[in-house]
Design an enzyme around this catalytic site. Sequence first.
Site, PDB file in Angstrom:
ATOM      1  N   VAL A 142       0.859  -1.183   0.000  1.00  0.00           N
ATOM      2  CA  VAL A 142       0.000   0.000   0.000  1.00  0.00           C
ATOM      3  C   VAL A 142       0.892   1.228   0.000  1.00  0.00           C
ATOM      4  O   VAL A 142       1.769   1.381   0.857  1.00  0.00           O
ATOM      5  CB  VAL A 142      -0.927   0.013   1.232  1.00  0.00           C
ATOM      6  CG1 VAL A 142      -1.767   1.292   1.239  1.00  0.00           C
ATOM      7  CG2 VAL A 142      -1.830  -1.215   1.239  1.00  0.00           C
ATOM      8  N   LYS A 143       0.676   2.112  -0.975  1.00  0.00           N
ATOM      9  CA  LYS A 143       1.517   3.308  -1.109  1.00  0.00           C
ATOM     10  C   LYS A 143       0.975   4.429  -0.220  1.00  0.00           C
ATOM     11  O   LYS A 143      -0.178   4.829  -0.328  1.00  0.00           O
ATOM     12  CB  LYS A 143       1.561   3.779  -2.562  1.00  0.00           C
ATOM     13  CG  LYS A 143       2.346   2.843  -3.473  1.00  0.00           C
ATOM     14  CD  LYS A 143       2.373   3.339  -4.903  1.00  0.00           C
ATOM     15  CE  LYS A 143       3.371   4.455  -5.097  1.00  0.00           C
ATOM     16  NZ  LYS A 143       3.527   4.793  -6.543  1.00  0.00           N
ATOM     17  N   ILE A 144       1.854   4.932   0.635  1.00  0.00           N
ATOM     18  CA  ILE A 144       1.540   6.048   1.525  1.00  0.00           C
ATOM     19  C   ILE A 144       2.573   7.143   1.277  1.00  0.00           C
ATOM     20  O   ILE A 144       3.780   6.875   1.309  1.00  0.00           O
ATOM     21  CB  ILE A 144       1.575   5.603   2.996  1.00  0.00           C
ATOM     22  CG1 ILE A 144       0.492   4.545   3.268  1.00  0.00           C
ATOM     23  CG2 ILE A 144       1.410   6.798   3.930  1.00  0.00           C
ATOM     24  CD1 ILE A 144       0.526   3.980   4.678  1.00  0.00           C
TER      25      ILE A 144
END
Length: 373
Positions: A142-144
Site C-alpha cells: 500500500v503506497k503512503i
Amino acid sequence: MTNHLAELSELGVSVWLDDLSRERLEGGGAQSLASLLAEDHVVGVTTNPSIFASALSEGNRYDADLAALAADGADVSTAITALTTSDVRNACDRFLDVYERTGGVDGRVSIEVDPYVAHDTEATIAQARELWKLVDRPNLLVKIPATNEGLPAITEAIAEGISVNVTLIFSLDRYRAVARAYTDGLERAQLAGVDLSTIHSVASFFVSRIDAAVDAKLDALDDDDARALRGEVAVANARLAYEAFEEIFGTERWQALAAAGARPQRLLWASTGVKDPAYPDTRYVDELVTSGVVNTMPEATLRAVADHANLRGDTVRGRYAEAREVLDGLERLGISYAEIMDALETEGVKKFQQSWDQLSERVETGLQAPGRQ
C-alpha cells in the site's frame, strides 16, 4: 542481442514496471505482463493515480465493469476502488510465483491511497486498512506518501502488519524519518506478536524530478560552476540516501529486529524516466546500480535499458564523498536544497491529486455512458 535487464538483475537490482492496465493484464504481445515477466526480468509493478487514469482511457476493457457498477448504483469513489483493486489483485496473482520464489522480497504490486488524504493521518490509516483488506493478497504494497502526516500512518500500518511502499520521498532528512517510521512500526508489531518476516516495505526515493527542478535554477545563474552541476544533483542525492540506508540498517537497534525476522526497507528508485533529452535515457538506471535496491521504470525506460544500458557494476557504493561535494556545491551557489525538496513534495502531492481528478472524471463519464443510468 543482449538484454541488459538480465545483467541489471544479476547486479542485484530488482526491475519493476511503473505501469499497470487491463490491457497489460489481459492482452498479449511484448507489452503484456506475461511477456515482461518471462522475457524482461520484471519482478514487480508500481501504480499511481496517473497510471490508472491513463489505463481507463485506453480501449474498452473496463466497459463491462463500469456497466455493472452503474447498474449497482455505485458512486465514483466506489467505482474507482472497485476497478483499481481488481486490477491490482489480478496483478498480484500474476506475480505470486515470483513472490514465493524470492521469499516475499519481489513479486510485489503497489496501490496508492487517495492523494487527497496525504495530509490526514487518520484517513490515510483507514484507507491503508481498506485497500489491504480489499486486495487481500500477501504481495500487495500500500503506497503512503512521505508527508509529515503520512509518517505516523506508515508506523501504524506497519504495526498492523500491512506492507507499505512509501512514496514521494525527495530529501535525505525525510528519507531518514521514513526509515524511523518503519522501524517504529516493526517494534510495535513485534510487541503485538506479529510475525515480522511477513512485513515488507520499500522507500520510493524520487530521482529525475529533482534534476528537473535544480537544473532550472542552475540554468538561471548562467555560471560555469552552475553548469558543472547540471544533471548531477539527483544521482548524488540518491547515492547519499543509500549511504543513510547502510547506516540505519546496520545499527544495533536494527540488528535486534532482524534477529526477530524483520526485513530491511529497501530503497526504490522512482521517477527514473529522463526528463531532459540532453541526458542519456538510461542515466537514472546506469548511475544507481547497487545490490538490494529496486528500480521502477516506465516502459520507455525499460526498453531503453534492455537495448543499450551502460552498466558498469556498482555505481553507488564508495561514491558518497563525491556526492556530498555535489550537494555542497549547490549550497555554495546559493541554491537551497531544503527549499527545493519541500517544493517538490508539495508539487508531487498536487500532481497526484490532479491525476486523481482525471481518474474520477473518466470513471464518472464511464458510469454515465448511454444505457448505464
